[in-house]
Write a protein that holds these residues in place. Structure first.
Motif, PDB file in Angstrom:
ATOM      1  N   GLY A 183       0.830  -1.211   0.000  1.00 13.58           N
ATOM      2  CA  GLY A 183       0.000   0.000   0.000  1.00 13.58           C
ATOM      3  C   GLY A 183       0.854   1.247   0.000  1.00 13.58           C
ATOM      4  O   GLY A 183       0.563   2.225  -0.692  1.00 13.58           O
ATOM      5  N   THR A 184       1.963   1.234   0.747  1.00 17.46           N
ATOM      6  CA  THR A 184       2.878   2.373   0.787  1.00 17.46           C
ATOM      7  C   THR A 184       3.560   2.542  -0.562  1.00 17.46           C
ATOM      8  O   THR A 184       3.740   3.660  -1.048  1.00 17.46           O
ATOM      9  CB  THR A 184       3.930   2.174   1.897  1.00 17.46           C
ATOM     10  OG1 THR A 184       3.269   1.924   3.125  1.00 17.46           O
ATOM     11  CG2 THR A 184       4.806   3.386   2.042  1.00 17.46           C
ATOM     12  N   ILE A 207       1.077   4.110  -3.007  1.00 20.21           N
ATOM     13  CA  ILE A 207       0.911   5.535  -2.702  1.00 20.21           C
ATOM     14  C   ILE A 207       2.144   6.307  -3.170  1.00 20.21           C
ATOM     15  O   ILE A 207       2.026   7.364  -3.793  1.00 20.21           O
ATOM     16  CB  ILE A 207       0.655   5.754  -1.201  1.00 20.21           C
ATOM     17  CG1 ILE A 207      -0.721   5.201  -0.834  1.00 20.21           C
ATOM     18  CG2 ILE A 207       0.756   7.238  -0.841  1.00 20.21           C
ATOM     19  CD1 ILE A 207      -1.043   5.225   0.635  1.00 20.21           C
ATOM     20  N   VAL A 228       2.169   9.250  -5.933  1.00 21.31           N
ATOM     21  CA  VAL A 228       2.760  10.565  -5.637  1.00 21.31           C
ATOM     22  C   VAL A 228       3.869  10.874  -6.642  1.00 21.31           C
ATOM     23  O   VAL A 228       3.936  11.986  -7.178  1.00 21.31           O
ATOM     24  CB  VAL A 228       3.282  10.619  -4.181  1.00 21.31           C
ATOM     25  CG1 VAL A 228       4.121  11.867  -3.947  1.00 21.31           C
ATOM     26  CG2 VAL A 228       2.129  10.560  -3.198  1.00 21.31           C
TER      27      VAL A 228
END
Length: 195
Positions: free
Chosen positions: A6-7, A10, A14
């Motif tokens: 998930g990181t 993200i 970004v």
């Protein structure tokens, strides 16, 4: 593991958004720079068009002066000032010098026209009338190309001072350009018509 996945997603999103923003800024900067190049070429072309009509004017003035000399020999000072102003305007190199020199030439032509008005026999001379009509036509065309030049300069000067395009203009070291303006305050006054 899901937290790391998930990181990573993200971070990827970004990074993609940042890359997209950078790409948009680069495309905008290139587009702005190209627009400035187009605008510079446009006002330089407009100034060269003025040069064409000024050249026609310069070539016509000696013929007009020679025609008038026979009628107004004692007005040689006025005639000499026209020729001097013509030579100065013809030899000016920068746009600012040309603008100033042509303002002087325009004033000396106005004085010259006042001399010509004093000689009714001159006004009846066919050669003189033809030359005077040519000069009027050139002056009219010159006024039109000056208006076009000033419109391109207005657009350019506005663009280089408008944010965010001013950032690109400063990086290109672009500066405000001069207008072709009337220097004689008498010409700015309203025309007085009397019957």
């Amino acid at each position: 593991m899901n937290l790391l996945l998930g990181t990573g997603v993200i971070a990827g999103i970004v990074a993609g958004v940042v890359a997209l923003i950078v790409l948009i800024i680069v495309i905008w900067a290139i587009s702005a720079r190209n627009r400035f190049v187009q605008m510079e070429n446009q006002y330089e072309e407009a100034f060269h068009n003025i040069d064409i009509y000024l050249k026609k004017r310069y070539d016509l003035i000696p013929n007009l002066v020679e025609t008038v000399k026979g009628y107004a020999a004692h007005e040689s000072g006025t005639l000499e000032r026209v020729v001097e102003a013509r030579n100065k305007a013809q030899n000016a190199s920068s746009p600012a010098e040309k603008i100033e020199a042509n303002a002087e030439l325009s004033q000396s032509i106005r004085n010259f026209n006042m001399v010509m008005e004093r000689y009714p026999e001159l006004k009846a001379n066919a050669n003189f009338i033809d030359l005077q009509n040519q000069l009027k036509a050139i002056e009219s065309e010159l006024a039109n190309v000056r208006k076009y030049y000033n419109a391109t300069i207005k657009q350019f000067n506005t663009k280089i001072r408008t944010f965010p395009a001013s950032i690109i203009a400063k990086s290109m070291k672009l500066e405000k350009q001069p207008y072709f303006e009337i220097d004689d305050p008498v010409e700015r006054q309203n025309v007085k018509v009397q019957f």
